[in-house]
Design a protein around this motif. Structure first.
Motif, PDB file in Angstrom:
ATOM      1  N   PRO A 149      41.705  53.379  45.096  1.00  0.00           N
ATOM      2  CA  PRO A 149      41.222  52.155  44.441  1.00  0.00           C
ATOM      3  C   PRO A 149      41.905  51.890  43.102  1.00  0.00           C
ATOM      4  N   THR A 150      42.017  50.610  42.760  1.00  0.00           N
ATOM      5  CA  THR A 150      42.492  50.184  41.451  1.00  0.00           C
ATOM      6  C   THR A 150      41.331  50.253  40.469  1.00  0.00           C
ATOM      7  N   ARG A 151      41.565  50.818  39.296  1.00  0.00           N
ATOM      8  CA  ARG A 151      40.535  50.913  38.268  1.00  0.00           C
ATOM      9  C   ARG A 151      40.608  49.671  37.373  1.00  0.00           C
ATOM     10  N   LEU A 152      39.494  48.964  37.258  1.00  0.00           N
ATOM     11  CA  LEU A 152      39.449  47.732  36.482  1.00  0.00           C
ATOM     12  C   LEU A 152      38.904  48.009  35.088  1.00  0.00           C
ATOM     13  N   PRO A 153      39.507  47.406  34.051  1.00  0.00           N
ATOM     14  CA  PRO A 153      39.011  47.608  32.686  1.00  0.00           C
ATOM     15  C   PRO A 153      37.657  46.953  32.476  1.00  0.00           C
ATOM     16  N   ALA A 154      36.872  47.526  31.601  1.00  0.00           N
ATOM     17  CA  ALA A 154      35.528  47.007  31.322  1.00  0.00           C
ATOM     18  C   ALA A 154      35.601  45.591  30.773  1.00  0.00           C
ATOM     19  N   GLY A 155      34.667  44.751  31.226  1.00  0.00           N
ATOM     20  CA  GLY A 155      34.527  43.411  30.674  1.00  0.00           C
ATOM     21  C   GLY A 155      35.422  42.362  31.272  1.00  0.00           C
ATOM     22  N   GLN A 205      35.200  45.743  46.800  1.00  0.00           N
ATOM     23  CA  GLN A 205      34.548  46.795  46.022  1.00  0.00           C
ATOM     24  C   GLN A 205      35.014  48.193  46.410  1.00  0.00           C
ATOM     25  N   ARG A 206      35.638  48.327  47.573  1.00  0.00           N
ATOM     26  CA  ARG A 206      36.265  49.609  47.905  1.00  0.00           C
ATOM     27  C   ARG A 206      37.573  49.797  47.143  1.00  0.00           C
ATOM     28  N   TRP A 207      38.302  48.689  46.936  1.00  0.00           N
ATOM     29  CA  TRP A 207      39.662  48.805  46.410  1.00  0.00           C
ATOM     30  C   TRP A 207      39.820  48.393  44.950  1.00  0.00           C
ATOM     31  N   PHE A 208      38.807  47.779  44.367  1.00  0.00           N
ATOM     32  CA  PHE A 208      38.835  47.426  42.945  1.00  0.00           C
ATOM     33  C   PHE A 208      37.518  47.897  42.328  1.00  0.00           C
TER      34      PHE A 208
END
Length: 338
Positions: free
Chosen positions: A31-37, A292-295
């Motif tokens: 998965p790609t990790r998304l920054p907060a906010g 939601q699995r990949w991001f």
């Protein structure tokens, strides 16, 4: 690994939106990790799936197309548009560019693990368009289930208990990274032109009317979340009232929404999903499930659902309507129309 910038940060509401650039690393098998906010999984995924050229490229990729020239031959697409879409899908790690022209090998674009994992979204779109949309430029693909050898339609079910699921069987809403602002695609997505040179109505004409524009996708998602009044769509989504009015009118014309009198005031009609609109739920939920699995945002998921029937966290599963067995990507054969 590939990188792509994300430039939308929400700091507390639609009036306090800043634009910053963050580089996302997209490993094709993780998965790609998304920054907060920032834009959450729903916003990013709708930006991808809400583009018909992306869907058409993926459609042919799932049927074995790998080379640039094969897509040009199969689709009414220009050189510039195909080049941009292939570059974007590669940057998102949905396609992988393989080959070396210096050694006389032509480049191929192969589906990665996350690209192959999009098959439930394509299957549910084909099934909905087949059942509810009479006008298509060409016939939709045939779907064969290897296990039973029959042509099939996918049925949405709960992965925990295996029971078929309709919209009313699922309850839930926003999770830790879920807000209206973060769930709207950052930029207006584009759908194909309706001109003759671009292939008429397109392969997914009404799907694109529902999710091929940022506000259309947001309004549809809000309807599945329980919103039905004009002012709620306007206030919760932060959308201009003229756009809300146009989208609601369009959805009514398509037969996806129906206008009903309000219990509060006669001049405040409600907009409710019709049977046709509710039948689009498998497309919505498989899209969210894939996203939601990949991001994955730092704070947690954007949406959290529970299956009322078994009381467990809801995760989408597709089953074969011919034999009732769970569907797996390797068991599905997608045949080009004759």
């Amino acid at each position: 690994m590939t990188a792509q910038g994300v430039g939308r940060r929400v700091d507390g509401g639609p009036d306090r939106t800043q634009t910053e650039t963050h580089v996302l690393v997209h490993p094709p098998d993780r998965p790609t990790r998304l920054p907060a906010g920032h834009a959450n999984a729903v916003g990013l995924t709708l930006g991808l799936v809400g583009d018909e050229w992306n869907l058409l490229i993926l459609r042919y990729a799932l049927m074995g197309v790998r080379r640039y020239g094969e897509w040009r031959k199969a689709m009414p697409i220009s050189h510039a548009v195909l080049t941009r879409r292939l570059a974007s899908l590669t940057a998102m790690a949905i396609l992988e560019k393989v080959g070396d022209e210096a050694q006389g090998r032509r480049f191929e674009y192969r589906l990665t693990k996350r690209g192959r994992d999009l098959w439930p979204v394509l299957l549910t779109i084909w099934a909905w368009e087949s059942a509810w949309v009479p006008e298509h430029v060409e016939s939709l693909p045939r779907m064969i289930h290897r296990t039973c050898g029959k042509e099939f339609l996918p049925i949405l079910a709960c992965a925990a208990c295996g029971e078929p699921v309709r919209p009313r069987d699922v309850t839930g809403g926003f999770g830790p990274s879920g807000t209206w602002e973060r769930s709207v695609p950052a930029a207006t997505t584009r759908r194909r032109s309706g001109s003759t040179s671009e292939g008429g109505a397109g392969m997914f004409p009404q799907t694109m009317a529902l999710i091929g524009n940022r506000w259309s996708a947001a309004i549809l998602g809000a309807a599945f979340q329980g919103l039905h009044r004009f002012r709620d769509f306007e206030q919760r989504l932060g959308a201009p009232p003229t756009i809300v009015a146009e989208r609601l009118r369009s959805f009514c014309d398509l037969g996806v929404f129906e206008q009903t009198p309000s219990e509060e005031r006669a001049d405040w009609p409600g907009y409710h999903l019709t049977e046709k609109g509710r039948a689009f739920f498998p497309v919505v939920i498989t899209t969210i499930d894939w996203g939601q699995r990949w991001f994955q945002a730092e704070e947690g998921p954007a949406l959290v659902y529970t299956h009322r029937g078994c009381g467990r966290a809801f995760q989408a599963q597709l089953t074969c309507d011919a034999c009732a067995a769970p569907l797996r990507g390797t068991d599905v054969v997608v045949e080009r129309p004759a």
